[in-house]
Design a protein around this motif. Sequence first.
Motif, PDB file in Angstrom:
ATOM      1  N   UNK A 101      42.003 -96.948  -8.427  1.00  0.00           N
ATOM      2  CA  UNK A 101      40.868 -96.032  -8.290  1.00  0.00           C
ATOM      3  C   UNK A 101      40.019 -96.380  -7.069  1.00  0.00           C
ATOM      4  N   UNK A 102      39.932 -97.655  -6.766  1.00  0.00           N
ATOM      5  CA  UNK A 102      39.131 -98.087  -5.632  1.00  0.00           C
ATOM      6  C   UNK A 102      39.781 -97.703  -4.303  1.00  0.00           C
ATOM      7  N   UNK A 103      41.093 -97.810  -4.217  1.00  0.00           N
ATOM      8  CA  UNK A 103      41.774 -97.607  -2.931  1.00  0.00           C
ATOM      9  C   UNK A 103      42.307 -96.191  -2.725  1.00  0.00           C
ATOM     10  N   UNK A 104      42.470 -95.429  -3.845  1.00  0.00           N
ATOM     11  CA  UNK A 104      43.120 -94.122  -3.694  1.00  0.00           C
ATOM     12  C   UNK A 104      42.355 -92.981  -4.348  1.00  0.00           C
ATOM     13  N   UNK A 105      41.054 -93.171  -4.588  1.00  0.00           N
ATOM     14  CA  UNK A 105      40.286 -92.148  -5.290  1.00  0.00           C
ATOM     15  C   UNK A 105      40.127 -90.863  -4.486  1.00  0.00           C
ATOM     16  N   UNK A 106      40.423 -90.888  -3.183  1.00  0.00           N
ATOM     17  CA  UNK A 106      40.331 -89.673  -2.372  1.00  0.00           C
ATOM     18  C   UNK A 106      41.520 -88.745  -2.604  1.00  0.00           C
ATOM     19  N   UNK A 107      42.571 -89.237  -3.278  1.00  0.00           N
ATOM     20  CA  UNK A 107      43.759 -88.424  -3.511  1.00  0.00           C
ATOM     21  C   UNK A 107      43.532 -87.453  -4.665  1.00  0.00           C
ATOM     22  N   UNK A 108      44.197 -86.291  -4.636  1.00  0.00           N
ATOM     23  CA  UNK A 108      43.983 -85.285  -5.689  1.00  0.00           C
ATOM     24  C   UNK A 108      44.581 -85.714  -7.021  1.00  0.00           C
ATOM     25  N   UNK A 109      44.138 -85.098  -8.118  1.00  0.00           N
ATOM     26  CA  UNK A 109      44.636 -85.481  -9.452  1.00  0.00           C
ATOM     27  C   UNK A 109      46.142 -85.393  -9.601  1.00  0.00           C
ATOM     28  N   UNK A 110      46.771 -84.390  -8.972  1.00  0.00           N
ATOM     29  CA  UNK A 110      48.223 -84.242  -9.134  1.00  0.00           C
ATOM     30  C   UNK A 110      48.993 -85.397  -8.515  1.00  0.00           C
ATOM     31  N   UNK A 111      48.346 -86.155  -7.662  1.00  0.00           N
ATOM     32  CA  UNK A 111      48.964 -87.342  -7.074  1.00  0.00           C
ATOM     33  C   UNK A 111      48.544 -88.605  -7.818  1.00  0.00           C
ATOM     34  N   UNK A 112      47.235 -88.745  -8.059  1.00  0.00           N
ATOM     35  CA  UNK A 112      46.719 -90.007  -8.594  1.00  0.00           C
ATOM     36  C   UNK A 112      46.953 -90.180 -10.085  1.00  0.00           C
ATOM     37  N   UNK A 113      46.818 -89.127 -10.880  1.00  0.00           N
ATOM     38  CA  UNK A 113      46.928 -89.289 -12.335  1.00  0.00           C
ATOM     39  C   UNK A 113      48.320 -89.754 -12.769  1.00  0.00           C
ATOM     40  N   UNK A 114      49.416 -89.211 -12.218  1.00  0.00           N
ATOM     41  CA  UNK A 114      50.724 -89.785 -12.565  1.00  0.00           C
ATOM     42  C   UNK A 114      50.861 -91.240 -12.136  1.00  0.00           C
ATOM     43  N   UNK A 115      50.238 -91.615 -11.006  1.00  0.00           N
ATOM     44  CA  UNK A 115      50.279 -93.014 -10.568  1.00  0.00           C
ATOM     45  C   UNK A 115      49.544 -93.915 -11.555  1.00  0.00           C
ATOM     46  N   UNK A 116      48.441 -93.423 -12.086  1.00  0.00           N
ATOM     47  CA  UNK A 116      47.703 -94.190 -13.093  1.00  0.00           C
ATOM     48  C   UNK A 116      48.552 -94.363 -14.346  1.00  0.00           C
ATOM     49  N   UNK A 117      49.239 -93.303 -14.762  1.00  0.00           N
ATOM     50  CA  UNK A 117      50.104 -93.376 -15.946  1.00  0.00           C
ATOM     51  C   UNK A 117      51.198 -94.419 -15.744  1.00  0.00           C
ATOM     52  N   UNK A 118      51.813 -94.438 -14.566  1.00  0.00           N
ATOM     53  CA  UNK A 118      52.867 -95.413 -14.272  1.00  0.00           C
ATOM     54  C   UNK A 118      52.292 -96.830 -14.253  1.00  0.00           C
ATOM     55  N   UNK A 119      51.089 -96.987 -13.691  1.00  0.00           N
ATOM     56  CA  UNK A 119      50.447 -98.298 -13.637  1.00  0.00           C
ATOM     57  C   UNK A 119      50.181 -98.837 -15.040  1.00  0.00           C
ATOM     58  N   UNK A 120      49.732 -97.966 -15.942  1.00  0.00           N
ATOM     59  CA  UNK A 120      49.502 -98.369 -17.333  1.00  0.00           C
ATOM     60  C   UNK A 120      50.827 -98.782 -17.976  1.00  0.00           C
ATOM     61  N   UNK A 121      51.865 -97.994 -17.740  1.00  0.00           N
ATOM     62  CA  UNK A 121      53.183 -98.328 -18.298  1.00  0.00           C
ATOM     63  C   UNK A 121      53.634 -99.704 -17.828  1.00  0.00           C
ATOM     64  N   UNK A 122      53.497 -99.960 -16.530  1.00  0.00           N
ATOM     65  CA  UNK A 122      53.960-101.235 -15.979  1.00  0.00           C
ATOM     66  C   UNK A 122      53.160-102.415 -16.522  1.00  0.00           C
ATOM     67  N   UNK A 123      51.909-102.186 -16.883  1.00  0.00           N
ATOM     68  CA  UNK A 123      51.088-103.275 -17.423  1.00  0.00           C
ATOM     69  C   UNK A 123      51.652-103.783 -18.744  1.00  0.00           C
ATOM     70  N   UNK A 124      52.272-102.894 -19.516  1.00  0.00           N
ATOM     71  CA  UNK A 124      52.766-103.290 -20.829  1.00  0.00           C
ATOM     72  C   UNK A 124      54.293-103.423 -20.893  1.00  0.00           C
TER      73      UNK A 124
END
Length: 235
Positions: A101-124
């Motif tokens: 969120x700090x480094x890529x918050x300028x990106x639109x939701x269609x780009x950032x939200x799937x990246x967040x979902x993948x990041x959460x998946x990788x955490x677990x």
Amino acid sequence: MAELAAAAGVSRASFYRAFESREALLEALDLQPEPDARRRLLDAALKLVGAHGLTALSMDDLATEAGVSRATLYRLFPGKAALFTSLLHEYSPLDPVSKLLETRRSEPPEVLMPEIAITVYRAFYGAGESRLGILRALFFEITTLAPETAEASEELIRTIVGSLAIYVMEHMQAGRLRQMHPVLALQSFIGPIFFHLLTRPVAERVLGFDIDGEQAVTLLAENWLRAMAPERRES
């Protein structure tokens, strides 16, 4: 501490006048933990908390499992609250999602939200290992806001949910996402992803579910984006 005061032949009041806390005593003794003790303790805590939860965790059992002394354990983690905070930073999506969120918050939701979902998946499911036990434990502690873990839980909520809520609200105001309460919007995003993570082992074993994990959470994020698309006004 009571046993130590008794062994020294002094009252507890006298002991605490000399040393305000366990940490003060360890500092005076200049006991430095072994170089890899913190990592061993966190690995052991991941296993024990994942299996039995934080409430049932015995700090003595943790020290034994990690192969360190109680003095080393309490020097690094004075209690369950400190341990829980470290587990959050080490094994939850707190730090990686915050960085995203700090480094890529300028990106639109269609780009950032799937990246967040993948990041959460990788955490677990990072490095090919399942950390679902810690996910269940973290979810329980965060939702119950138990006194000893409330501060760390509130930090997670403020950091991730707060930052995500601001991001979502900005794009609602810009007309890129439909208007609704940001908390409900985030619940509808996070809920399916967490449910997928928690039920994935059963789905694989019983239902023959064989979709790649990152692909699965990406599809869930894309479903959320479709549901959050602004309503078109008929001309």
